[in-house]
Design a protein around this motif. Sequence first.
Motif, PDB file in Angstrom:
ATOM      1  N   ALA A   1      23.682  -7.932  -0.789  1.00 37.17           N
ATOM      2  CA  ALA A   1      24.668  -8.432  -1.748  1.00 37.17           C
ATOM      3  C   ALA A   1      26.083  -8.019  -1.392  1.00 37.17           C
ATOM      4  CB  ALA A   1      24.316  -7.946  -3.153  1.00 37.17           C
ATOM      5  N   LYS A   2      26.211  -6.884  -0.694  1.00 32.54           N
ATOM      6  CA  LYS A   2      27.515  -6.363  -0.279  1.00 32.54           C
ATOM      7  C   LYS A   2      28.516  -6.324  -1.444  1.00 32.54           C
ATOM      8  CE  LYS A   2      27.213  -7.746   4.576  1.00 32.54           C
ATOM      9  NZ  LYS A   2      25.780  -8.080   4.559  1.00 32.54           N
ATOM     10  N   PRO A   3      28.229  -5.533  -2.494  1.00 31.70           N
ATOM     11  CA  PRO A   3      29.174  -5.412  -3.609  1.00 31.70           C
ATOM     12  C   PRO A   3      30.483  -4.802  -3.138  1.00 31.70           C
ATOM     13  CG  PRO A   3      27.451  -3.748  -3.768  1.00 31.70           C
ATOM     14  CD  PRO A   3      27.032  -4.694  -2.681  1.00 31.70           C
ATOM     15  N   ALA A   4      31.601  -5.229  -3.734  1.00 35.49           N
ATOM     16  CA  ALA A   4      32.929  -4.798  -3.286  1.00 35.49           C
ATOM     17  C   ALA A   4      33.089  -3.282  -3.353  1.00 35.49           C
ATOM     18  CB  ALA A   4      34.001  -5.481  -4.128  1.00 35.49           C
ATOM     19  N   ASP A   5      32.570  -2.663  -4.406  1.00 33.72           N
ATOM     20  CA  ASP A   5      32.730  -1.214  -4.551  1.00 33.72           C
ATOM     21  C   ASP A   5      31.554  -0.438  -3.969  1.00 33.72           C
ATOM     22  OD1 ASP A   5      30.801  -1.882  -6.360  1.00 33.72           O
ATOM     23  OD2 ASP A   5      31.782  -1.003  -8.120  1.00 33.72           O
ATOM     24  N   GLY A   6      30.578  -1.164  -3.387  1.00 37.03           N
ATOM     25  CA  GLY A   6      29.432  -0.504  -2.795  1.00 37.03           C
ATOM     26  C   GLY A   6      28.445   0.057  -3.804  1.00 37.03           C
ATOM     27  N   ARG A   7      28.603  -0.288  -5.081  1.00 31.69           N
ATOM     28  CA  ARG A   7      27.752   0.259  -6.133  1.00 31.69           C
ATOM     29  C   ARG A   7      26.917  -0.861  -6.757  1.00 31.69           C
ATOM     30  NH1 ARG A   7      29.655   5.365  -7.773  1.00 31.69           N
ATOM     31  NH2 ARG A   7      28.542   5.162  -9.751  1.00 31.69           N
ATOM     32  N   ILE A   8      25.753  -0.505  -7.228  1.00 28.46           N
ATOM     33  CA  ILE A   8      24.869  -1.450  -7.889  1.00 28.46           C
ATOM     34  C   ILE A   8      24.340  -0.813  -9.172  1.00 28.46           C
ATOM     35  CG2 ILE A   8      24.130  -2.577  -5.755  1.00 28.46           C
ATOM     36  CD1 ILE A   8      21.549  -0.886  -5.945  1.00 28.46           C
ATOM     37  N   ALA A   9      23.792  -1.652 -10.045  1.00 33.52           N
ATOM     38  CA  ALA A   9      23.099  -1.146 -11.221  1.00 33.52           C
ATOM     39  C   ALA A   9      21.725  -0.659 -10.764  1.00 33.52           C
ATOM     40  CB  ALA A   9      22.969  -2.241 -12.275  1.00 33.52           C
ATOM     41  N   PHE A  10      21.494   0.647 -10.864  1.00 31.47           N
ATOM     42  CA  PHE A  10      20.247   1.226 -10.370  1.00 31.47           C
ATOM     43  C   PHE A  10      19.118   1.076 -11.380  1.00 31.47           C
ATOM     44  CE2 PHE A  10      17.656   5.060  -9.090  1.00 31.47           C
ATOM     45  CZ  PHE A  10      17.268   4.559  -7.855  1.00 31.47           C
ATOM     46  N   GLY A  11      19.470   0.885 -12.663  1.00 35.00           N
ATOM     47  CA  GLY A  11      18.462   0.815 -13.709  1.00 35.00           C
ATOM     48  C   GLY A  11      17.386  -0.232 -13.488  1.00 35.00           C
ATOM     49  N   PRO A  12      17.748  -1.488 -13.158  1.00 36.64           N
ATOM     50  CA  PRO A  12      16.709  -2.501 -12.939  1.00 36.64           C
ATOM     51  C   PRO A  12      15.729  -2.131 -11.824  1.00 36.64           C
ATOM     52  CG  PRO A  12      18.829  -3.551 -13.266  1.00 36.64           C
ATOM     53  CD  PRO A  12      19.099  -2.080 -13.159  1.00 36.64           C
ATOM     54  N   LEU A  13      16.222  -1.515 -10.775  1.00 37.34           N
ATOM     55  CA  LEU A  13      15.350  -1.122  -9.667  1.00 37.34           C
ATOM     56  C   LEU A  13      14.444   0.033 -10.087  1.00 37.34           C
ATOM     57  CD1 LEU A  13      18.020  -1.181  -6.812  1.00 37.34           C
ATOM     58  CD2 LEU A  13      16.513  -3.032  -7.572  1.00 37.34           C
ATOM     59  N   LEU A  14      15.007   0.969 -10.842  1.00 38.88           N
ATOM     60  CA  LEU A  14      14.240   2.119 -11.306  1.00 38.88           C
ATOM     61  C   LEU A  14      13.153   1.703 -12.291  1.00 38.88           C
ATOM     62  CD1 LEU A  14      13.891   5.182 -11.339  1.00 38.88           C
ATOM     63  CD2 LEU A  14      15.658   5.290 -13.117  1.00 38.88           C
ATOM     64  N   THR A  15      13.489   0.783 -13.191  1.00 37.09           N
ATOM     65  CA  THR A  15      12.490   0.340 -14.163  1.00 37.09           C
ATOM     66  C   THR A  15      11.357  -0.419 -13.484  1.00 37.09           C
ATOM     67  OG1 THR A  15      13.808  -1.659 -14.619  1.00 37.09           O
ATOM     68  CG2 THR A  15      14.153   0.225 -16.066  1.00 37.09           C
ATOM     69  N   ALA A  16      11.701  -1.262 -12.513  1.00 38.34           N
ATOM     70  CA  ALA A  16      10.670  -2.044 -11.816  1.00 38.34           C
ATOM     71  C   ALA A  16       9.725  -1.134 -11.029  1.00 38.34           C
ATOM     72  CB  ALA A  16      11.327  -3.057 -10.881  1.00 38.34           C
ATOM     73  N   SER A  17      10.289  -0.226 -10.260  1.00 33.02           N
ATOM     74  CA  SER A  17       9.446   0.658  -9.456  1.00 33.02           C
ATOM     75  C   SER A  17       8.671   1.617 -10.348  1.00 33.02           C
ATOM     76  CB  SER A  17      10.298   1.434  -8.447  1.00 33.02           C
ATOM     77  OG  SER A  17      11.230   2.285  -9.112  1.00 33.02           O
ATOM     78  N   GLY A  18       9.311   2.116 -11.414  1.00 37.88           N
ATOM     79  CA  GLY A  18       8.635   3.042 -12.314  1.00 37.88           C
ATOM     80  C   GLY A  18       7.434   2.409 -12.986  1.00 37.88           C
ATOM     81  N   TRP A  19       7.588   1.165 -13.447  1.00 43.28           N
ATOM     82  CA  TRP A  19       6.468   0.509 -14.123  1.00 43.28           C
ATOM     83  C   TRP A  19       5.352   0.197 -13.139  1.00 43.28           C
ATOM     84  CZ3 TRP A  19       3.348  -3.745 -14.437  1.00 43.28           C
ATOM     85  CH2 TRP A  19       2.645  -3.904 -15.648  1.00 43.28           C
ATOM     86  N   ALA A  20       5.700  -0.260 -11.955  1.00 40.73           N
ATOM     87  CA  ALA A  20       4.682  -0.596 -10.951  1.00 40.73           C
ATOM     88  C   ALA A  20       3.864   0.635 -10.562  1.00 40.73           C
ATOM     89  CB  ALA A  20       5.343  -1.210  -9.723  1.00 40.73           C
ATOM     90  N   VAL A  21       4.551   1.759 -10.315  1.00 38.35           N
ATOM     91  CA  VAL A  21       3.839   2.994  -9.961  1.00 38.35           C
ATOM     92  C   VAL A  21       3.036   3.492 -11.158  1.00 38.35           C
ATOM     93  CG1 VAL A  21       4.142   5.421  -9.314  1.00 38.35           C
ATOM     94  CG2 VAL A  21       5.477   3.653  -8.161  1.00 38.35           C
ATOM     95  N   GLY A  22       3.626   3.371 -12.359  1.00 38.53           N
ATOM     96  CA  GLY A  22       2.920   3.823 -13.550  1.00 38.53           C
ATOM     97  C   GLY A  22       1.647   3.040 -13.807  1.00 38.53           C
ATOM     98  N   LEU A  23       1.696   1.732 -13.634  1.00 38.72           N
ATOM     99  CA  LEU A  23       0.490   0.923 -13.825  1.00 38.72           C
ATOM    100  C   LEU A  23      -0.573   1.305 -12.810  1.00 38.72           C
ATOM    101  CD1 LEU A  23      -0.854  -1.497 -15.312  1.00 38.72           C
ATOM    102  CD2 LEU A  23      -0.031  -2.920 -13.429  1.00 38.72           C
ATOM    103  N   SER A  24      -0.164   1.498 -11.562  1.00 35.70           N
ATOM    104  CA  SER A  24      -1.114   1.891 -10.517  1.00 35.70           C
ATOM    105  C   SER A  24      -1.761   3.233 -10.859  1.00 35.70           C
ATOM    106  CB  SER A  24      -0.403   1.993  -9.165  1.00 35.70           C
ATOM    107  OG  SER A  24       0.189   0.761  -8.804  1.00 35.70           O
ATOM    108  N   LEU A  25      -0.950   4.148 -11.370  1.00 31.72           N
ATOM    109  CA  LEU A  25      -1.467   5.468 -11.747  1.00 31.72           C
ATOM    110  C   LEU A  25      -2.419   5.355 -12.928  1.00 31.72           C
ATOM    111  CD1 LEU A  25      -1.074   8.500 -11.048  1.00 31.72           C
ATOM    112  CD2 LEU A  25       0.712   8.554 -12.800  1.00 31.72           C
ATOM    113  N   GLN A  26      -2.031   4.569 -13.929  1.00 32.28           N
ATOM    114  CA  GLN A  26      -2.843   4.407 -15.133  1.00 32.28           C
ATOM    115  C   GLN A  26      -4.176   3.735 -14.817  1.00 32.28           C
ATOM    116  OE1 GLN A  26      -1.078   5.676 -17.740  1.00 32.28           O
ATOM    117  NE2 GLN A  26      -2.870   5.668 -19.079  1.00 32.28           N
TER     118      GLN A  26
END
Length: 247
Positions: free
Chosen positions: A213-238
């Motif tokens: 995406a090459k954001p101008a400030d080099g920053r992204i919203a990390f929350g969506p990525l964290l929620t997606a990975s967290g739920w996927a790992v959590g489901l696998s664990l559960q």
Amino acid sequence: MNAAALILAPLLGAVVGSFAATVGLRWARGEQALSGRSRCDACARPLGFSATVPIISYVRLGGACADCRTPIHPGHFAGEVLGASLAVASVAFLPTGQAVAAAAMGAVLIAAAAADAASRRLPDLASAAVAVLGLGLALLRGPAALLAGLAGALLTGAILLLLRRGFAARRGDPGLGLGDVKLTAALALWLGAATPWALALAGLAGLAQVRLAKPADGRIAFGPLLTASGWAVGLSLQAGLFGDLLP
């Protein structure tokens, strides 16, 4: 997975996902979505039933309001698709009680992701809800999983806070938002020793997003990525997909 659950899961999941995305997007604008009728975000015109059918209405309307033709925020459509997908995955891999809890966790995470994507802020209420649901899901796996979750949350929170302080001292920028720290610690109550897996997946996805995406400030919203990975790992664990490696 019985036939009734298979039919109801995507339908209910899409409805709940739509509501969760609306809550997150309106929170980002300083509004509330817990009362009143559904309405267009642009012209505020109340929406009838035909304009609020999850997924189908978005496609039928071409992604725009039928009255003012302002594009509908894609977060609504994403929430509906994700809600349906997470509900189906929960029912497919987990017993009924755990599936409901995992789907509820998914709905909260959809709301948090929508809010962060729109405002670069994560609601504390969402992190608190994740913590409560995470404790419940860990307890369903047994006392060992609950203890692992409590230890993981304390250790994860402490490490991330130290990293933020170190980055702030060296670069003047903590790098990771405090909301991300709170949400990660809350997820760790569910994930326990699997928390590093979720962080690694989110980090890799973040690097790929910055590169593509090459954001101008080099920053992204990390929350969506964290929620997606967290739920996927959590489901696998559960679901016990980690076997005896993790409690």
